[in-house]
Design a protein around this motif. Structure first.
Motif, PDB file in Angstrom:
ATOM      1  N   ILE A   2      21.571 -31.458  -3.437  1.00 17.69           N
ATOM      2  CA  ILE A   2      21.912 -30.416  -4.563  1.00 17.69           C
ATOM      3  C   ILE A   2      22.037 -29.617  -5.115  1.00 17.69           C
ATOM      4  O   ILE A   2      23.271 -29.742  -4.997  1.00 17.69           O
ATOM      5  N   GLU A   3      22.156 -30.619  -5.530  1.00 19.82           N
ATOM      6  CA  GLU A   3      22.767 -29.780  -8.096  1.00 19.82           C
ATOM      7  C   GLU A   3      22.553 -28.969  -8.734  1.00 19.82           C
ATOM      8  O   GLU A   3      21.604 -29.571  -9.412  1.00 19.82           O
ATOM      9  N   MET A   4      22.860 -27.635  -9.648  1.00 22.06           N
ATOM     10  CA  MET A   4      22.207 -27.789 -10.850  1.00 22.06           C
ATOM     11  C   MET A   4      23.634 -27.275 -11.829  1.00 22.06           C
ATOM     12  O   MET A   4      24.218 -27.114 -11.169  1.00 22.06           O
ATOM     13  N   GLN A   5      22.995 -27.659 -12.920  1.00 24.44           N
ATOM     14  CA  GLN A   5      24.379 -27.754 -13.859  1.00 24.44           C
ATOM     15  C   GLN A   5      23.425 -27.391 -14.682  1.00 24.44           C
ATOM     16  O   GLN A   5      22.938 -27.268 -15.689  1.00 24.44           O
ATOM     17  N   ASP A   6      24.111 -26.079 -15.943  1.00 28.73           N
ATOM     18  CA  ASP A   6      24.033 -25.164 -16.464  1.00 28.73           C
ATOM     19  C   ASP A   6      22.271 -25.347 -16.841  1.00 28.73           C
ATOM     20  O   ASP A   6      21.797 -26.021 -18.021  1.00 28.73           O
ATOM     21  N   ASN A  22      24.587 -22.623 -11.644  1.00 27.95           N
ATOM     22  CA  ASN A  22      25.751 -24.174 -11.052  1.00 27.95           C
ATOM     23  C   ASN A  22      25.101 -23.580  -9.586  1.00 27.95           C
ATOM     24  O   ASN A  22      25.555 -22.452  -9.459  1.00 27.95           O
ATOM     25  N   ILE A  23      25.240 -24.760  -8.964  1.00 26.17           N
ATOM     26  CA  ILE A  23      25.691 -24.705  -8.098  1.00 26.17           C
ATOM     27  C   ILE A  23      26.040 -25.874  -6.985  1.00 26.17           C
ATOM     28  O   ILE A  23      25.207 -27.082  -7.469  1.00 26.17           O
ATOM     29  N   HIS A  24      26.638 -25.902  -6.120  1.00 32.02           N
ATOM     30  CA  HIS A  24      26.826 -27.330  -5.317  1.00 32.02           C
ATOM     31  C   HIS A  24      25.940 -26.899  -3.719  1.00 32.02           C
ATOM     32  O   HIS A  24      26.472 -26.027  -2.940  1.00 32.02           O
ATOM     33  N   ILE A  25      25.135 -27.988  -3.296  1.00 25.31           N
ATOM     34  CA  ILE A  25      25.153 -27.491  -1.849  1.00 25.31           C
ATOM     35  C   ILE A  25      24.958 -28.242  -0.655  1.00 25.31           C
ATOM     36  O   ILE A  25      24.417 -29.919  -1.694  1.00 25.31           O
ATOM     37  N   THR A  58      20.865 -29.521 -15.768  1.00 20.79           N
ATOM     38  CA  THR A  58      20.140 -30.699 -14.413  1.00 20.79           C
ATOM     39  C   THR A  58      19.938 -29.881 -13.192  1.00 20.79           C
ATOM     40  O   THR A  58      20.416 -29.395 -12.407  1.00 20.79           O
ATOM     41  N   VAL A  59      19.101 -30.914 -12.654  1.00 16.79           N
ATOM     42  CA  VAL A  59      18.381 -30.154 -10.638  1.00 16.79           C
ATOM     43  C   VAL A  59      18.915 -31.917 -10.602  1.00 16.79           C
ATOM     44  O   VAL A  59      17.411 -32.617 -10.519  1.00 16.79           O
ATOM     45  N   LEU A  60      19.230 -31.686  -9.290  1.00 15.42           N
ATOM     46  CA  LEU A  60      19.524 -32.903  -8.889  1.00 15.42           C
ATOM     47  C   LEU A  60      19.157 -32.538  -7.506  1.00 15.42           C
ATOM     48  O   LEU A  60      20.159 -31.327  -7.170  1.00 15.42           O
ATOM     49  N   VAL A  61      18.774 -33.633  -6.533  1.00 20.02           N
ATOM     50  CA  VAL A  61      18.544 -33.387  -5.366  1.00 20.02           C
ATOM     51  C   VAL A  61      17.887 -34.806  -4.983  1.00 20.02           C
ATOM     52  O   VAL A  61      17.033 -35.342  -4.772  1.00 20.02           O
TER      53      VAL A  61
END
Length: 228
Positions: A2-6, A22-25, A58-61
């Motif tokens: 999981i990644e969220m960017q701005d 902003n986070i990376h899991i 951006t939300v990446l899962v």
């Protein structure tokens, strides 16, 4: 994983529930999401399974960019995600077995495979002996166990739990937590929003605190950090 960017999320009523996240899991992590009521926790986790769509960012899962996901593609994306709700959200007219099996029927698994898999997960959550019961015949803790069984029956890479112990008594809450721990040890990533201070301070995991739509604290083996 999981990644969220701005990431920003602004609702039509003008409320900004996500304010530059902003986070990376990583795969296999167990994350507690904490913070005051109305801080943006629910929006934060709902964006992970596209119940809410980010206004920008951006939300990446699982490698999928949710900002670019078409609405018709969302059900397919969710097949690799299990969601556990505070109020269980079981289908009241279906038995325990049928509630769990439903998650496999919608993706057209073979009946023989469905029966085997459903019985396996019901054994894991300790409800193999209650397959024919309706939700109304179960305790709150048992209903939450059915909800968890349903969430893992597809063998998802990610489980998102929104206050899974919120409606349960303390003893049952610990039982549910130990079950989630067991699932996490098998490699499933768990993101859990919670107000349960005792659980967070006792079963140590990464803690992400959200206030006013911002991540204000991100600590490995952190504490709850709020009163109550």
């Amino acid at each position: 994983m999981i990644e969220m960017q701005d990431v920003y999320k602004k609702y039509p009523n003008g409320i900004t529930a996500a304010n530059g996240l902003n986070i990376h899991i990583k795969q296999g992590e167990f994350i507690y999401v904490v913070g005051p009521s109305g801080a943006g926790k629910s929006t934060f986790i709902k964006m992970m399974y596209r119940e809410e769509k980010a206004s920008s960012g951006t939300v990446l899962v699982n490698g999928v960019n949710l900002s670019k996901l078409k609405n018709r593609e969302v059900p397919f994306f969710r097949r690799n995600i299990g969601v556990v709700f505070q109020d269980f959200k079981l289908l009241p007219t279906l038995t325990v077995f049928e509630n769990v099996a439903f998650a496999l029927e919608v993706i057209e698994q073979r009946p023989k495979d469905i029966k085997r898999r459903v019985m396996d997960v019901l054994a894991l959550v300790g409800l193999k002996h209650k397959v024919r019961m309706l939700p109304s015949e179960l305790s709150g803790g048992e209903q939450q166990r059915v909800s968890i069984a349903r969430s893992i029956v597809n063998k998802p890479k990610l489980i998102i739990a929104d206050e899974p112990t919120g409606n349960l008594d303390p003893d049952t809450s610990w039982e549910i937590m130990h079950l989630l721990e067991e699932i996490n040890l098998k490699g499933t990533t768990i993101v859990m929003a919670t107000h349960n201070k005792e659980i967070v301070n006792t079963i140590k995991h990464r803690v992400v605190a959200i206030e006013s739509g911002r991540i204000v604290r991100d600590e490995q083996r952190g504490d709850y950090g709020y009163e109550g």
